[in-house]
Design a protein around this motif. Structure first.
Motif, PDB file in Angstrom:
ATOM      1  N   VAL A  97      63.090  68.368  24.295  1.00 46.80           N
ATOM      2  CA  VAL A  97      64.151  67.431  24.691  1.00 46.80           C
ATOM      3  C   VAL A  97      65.261  67.551  23.654  1.00 46.80           C
ATOM      4  O   VAL A  97      64.980  67.540  22.433  1.00 46.80           O
ATOM      5  CB  VAL A  97      63.617  65.977  24.744  1.00 46.80           C
ATOM      6  CG1 VAL A  97      64.762  64.985  24.938  1.00 46.80           C
ATOM      7  CG2 VAL A  97      62.591  65.828  25.871  1.00 46.80           C
ATOM      8  N   ALA A  98      66.486  67.708  24.087  1.00 42.61           N
ATOM      9  CA  ALA A  98      67.624  67.840  23.167  1.00 42.61           C
ATOM     10  C   ALA A  98      67.677  66.619  22.242  1.00 42.61           C
ATOM     11  O   ALA A  98      67.406  65.494  22.688  1.00 42.61           O
ATOM     12  CB  ALA A  98      68.925  67.962  23.966  1.00 42.61           C
ATOM     13  N   PRO A  99      68.008  66.838  20.953  1.00 41.94           N
ATOM     14  CA  PRO A  99      67.973  65.730  19.993  1.00 41.94           C
ATOM     15  C   PRO A  99      68.731  64.491  20.460  1.00 41.94           C
ATOM     16  O   PRO A  99      68.269  63.362  20.257  1.00 41.94           O
ATOM     17  CB  PRO A  99      68.616  66.347  18.744  1.00 41.94           C
ATOM     18  CG  PRO A  99      68.318  67.806  18.840  1.00 41.94           C
ATOM     19  CD  PRO A  99      68.327  68.132  20.322  1.00 41.94           C
ATOM     20  N   GLU A 100      69.871  64.680  21.120  1.00 37.66           N
ATOM     21  CA  GLU A 100      70.678  63.526  21.534  1.00 37.66           C
ATOM     22  C   GLU A 100      70.050  62.755  22.700  1.00 37.66           C
ATOM     23  O   GLU A 100      70.500  61.648  23.018  1.00 37.66           O
ATOM     24  CB  GLU A 100      72.112  63.961  21.885  1.00 37.66           C
ATOM     25  CG  GLU A 100      72.247  64.829  23.130  1.00 37.66           C
ATOM     26  CD  GLU A 100      72.017  66.331  22.856  1.00 37.66           C
ATOM     27  OE1 GLU A 100      71.516  66.672  21.767  1.00 37.66           O
ATOM     28  OE2 GLU A 100      72.331  67.135  23.758  1.00 37.66           O
ATOM     29  N   ALA A 101      69.020  63.312  23.309  1.00 36.17           N
ATOM     30  CA  ALA A 101      68.373  62.637  24.446  1.00 36.17           C
ATOM     31  C   ALA A 101      66.991  62.092  24.091  1.00 36.17           C
ATOM     32  O   ALA A 101      66.287  61.570  24.957  1.00 36.17           O
ATOM     33  CB  ALA A 101      68.268  63.607  25.628  1.00 36.17           C
ATOM     34  N   ARG A 102      66.588  62.240  22.831  1.00 32.58           N
ATOM     35  CA  ARG A 102      65.242  61.778  22.443  1.00 32.58           C
ATOM     36  C   ARG A 102      65.178  60.250  22.359  1.00 32.58           C
ATOM     37  O   ARG A 102      66.198  59.581  22.226  1.00 32.58           O
ATOM     38  CB  ARG A 102      64.848  62.400  21.087  1.00 32.58           C
ATOM     39  CG  ARG A 102      64.575  63.864  21.266  1.00 32.58           C
ATOM     40  CD  ARG A 102      64.117  64.556  20.015  1.00 32.58           C
ATOM     41  NE  ARG A 102      64.205  66.007  20.282  1.00 32.58           N
ATOM     42  CZ  ARG A 102      64.352  66.938  19.368  1.00 32.58           C
ATOM     43  NH1 ARG A 102      64.390  66.606  18.100  1.00 32.58           N
ATOM     44  NH2 ARG A 102      64.438  68.206  19.723  1.00 32.58           N
ATOM     45  N   GLY A 103      63.959  59.757  22.431  1.00 32.65           N
ATOM     46  CA  GLY A 103      63.762  58.319  22.343  1.00 32.65           C
ATOM     47  C   GLY A 103      64.043  57.609  23.662  1.00 32.65           C
ATOM     48  O   GLY A 103      64.051  56.381  23.726  1.00 32.65           O
ATOM     49  N   GLY A 104      64.229  58.372  24.724  1.00 30.35           N
ATOM     50  CA  GLY A 104      64.477  57.774  26.042  1.00 30.35           C
ATOM     51  C   GLY A 104      63.408  58.183  27.035  1.00 30.35           C
ATOM     52  O   GLY A 104      62.246  58.372  26.655  1.00 30.35           O
ATOM     53  N   ALA A 105      63.809  58.364  28.289  1.00 32.14           N
ATOM     54  CA  ALA A 105      62.842  58.608  29.360  1.00 32.14           C
ATOM     55  C   ALA A 105      62.566  60.090  29.600  1.00 32.14           C
ATOM     56  O   ALA A 105      61.696  60.435  30.397  1.00 32.14           O
ATOM     57  CB  ALA A 105      63.357  57.972  30.652  1.00 32.14           C
TER      58      ALA A 105
END
Ligand SMILES: CC(C)(COP(=O)(O)OP(=O)(O)OC[C@H]1O[C@@H](n2cnc3c(N)ncnc32)[C@H](O)[C@@H]1OP(=O)(O)O)[C@@H](O)C(=O)NCCC(=O)NCCS
Length: 180
Positions: A97-105
């Protein structure tokens, strides 16, 4: 960080070899310790390799590539494979998952899509390999029912390759066991 925008997953299209190459090289550049393949070697693969992988991952019970998208932009991927001589098993690989999209769904959506594909393909279990110190990935997989099979082991026959922990998630049988 995530902004709450909806994440969608889809199987790769057979003509999306260039997209697969871009995502895979981004993953190997971003997180080299997470994968046993290296960016140097994978980066030398010709366009024909990526075309083949996209074709195989587009519509098959043996292989799949799932792409995660946010507002139409690809922000992650995972690959599903069938190991040779183990038709009952599927392997989950190249999760990113691209770093800017982590911590989500996105990570959950990718794992769920890969496991769903394995179930529909009739597999009995899904296996993966994770680096011992990759805490986010280990926690993600544990949350999805994957259990470590033991300590770190070589993924390939090459003894110089890094060692990874094998994890397995059994899938519930599609049919109830028949009575004797
Ligand atoms: C592994 C990866 C896909 C997880 O995606 P993600 O969006 O971070 O996933 P989540 O937000 O669901 O976080 C997963 C878990 O890691 C935890 N976590 C996040 N960052 C962490 C950190 N720096 N250290 C320890 N744990 C961390 C989260 O709290 C969560 O644990 P929980 O379920 O117990 O709350 C992503 O980090 C990634 O692409 N990493 C680089 C490539 C990689 O490692 N691929 C896996 C190869 S096996």
């Amino acid at each position: 960080m995530t902004d709450g925008t909806e994440i969608r997953t889809r199987h790769i299209a057979s003509d999306e070899g260039p997209l697969l190459r871009r995502l895979r090289l981004a993953a190997l550049t971003d997180a080299p310790a997470a994968f046993w393949q290296t960016r140097d070697i994978v980066g030398r693969e010709p366009a024909s390799t990526w075309s083949r992988l996209a074709r195989e991952g587009a519509a098959s019970t043996r292989n799949v590539v799932v792409i995660a998208e946010r507002t139409g932009e690809a922000i992650g991927m995972v690959q599903g494979l069938t190991p040779s001589r183990r038709a009952w098993l599927r392997e989950l690989a190249a999760m990113w998952v691209a770093p800017e999209a982590r911590g989500g769904a996105a990570a959950d959506a990718l794992v769920l899509a890969a496991v769903d594909w394995a179930c529909r393909a009739g597999a009995e279990a899904v296996k993966l390999w994770v680096a011992p110190r990759n805490e986010p990935a280990r926690r993600l997989y544990a949350r999805h029912g994957f259990v470590a099979l033991g300590g770190p082991q070589p993924v390939t026959d090459d003894p110089t390759v890094k060692t990874f922990i094998p994890m397995l998630r059994p899938l519930y049988p599609a049919r109830p066991p028949s009575r004797r």
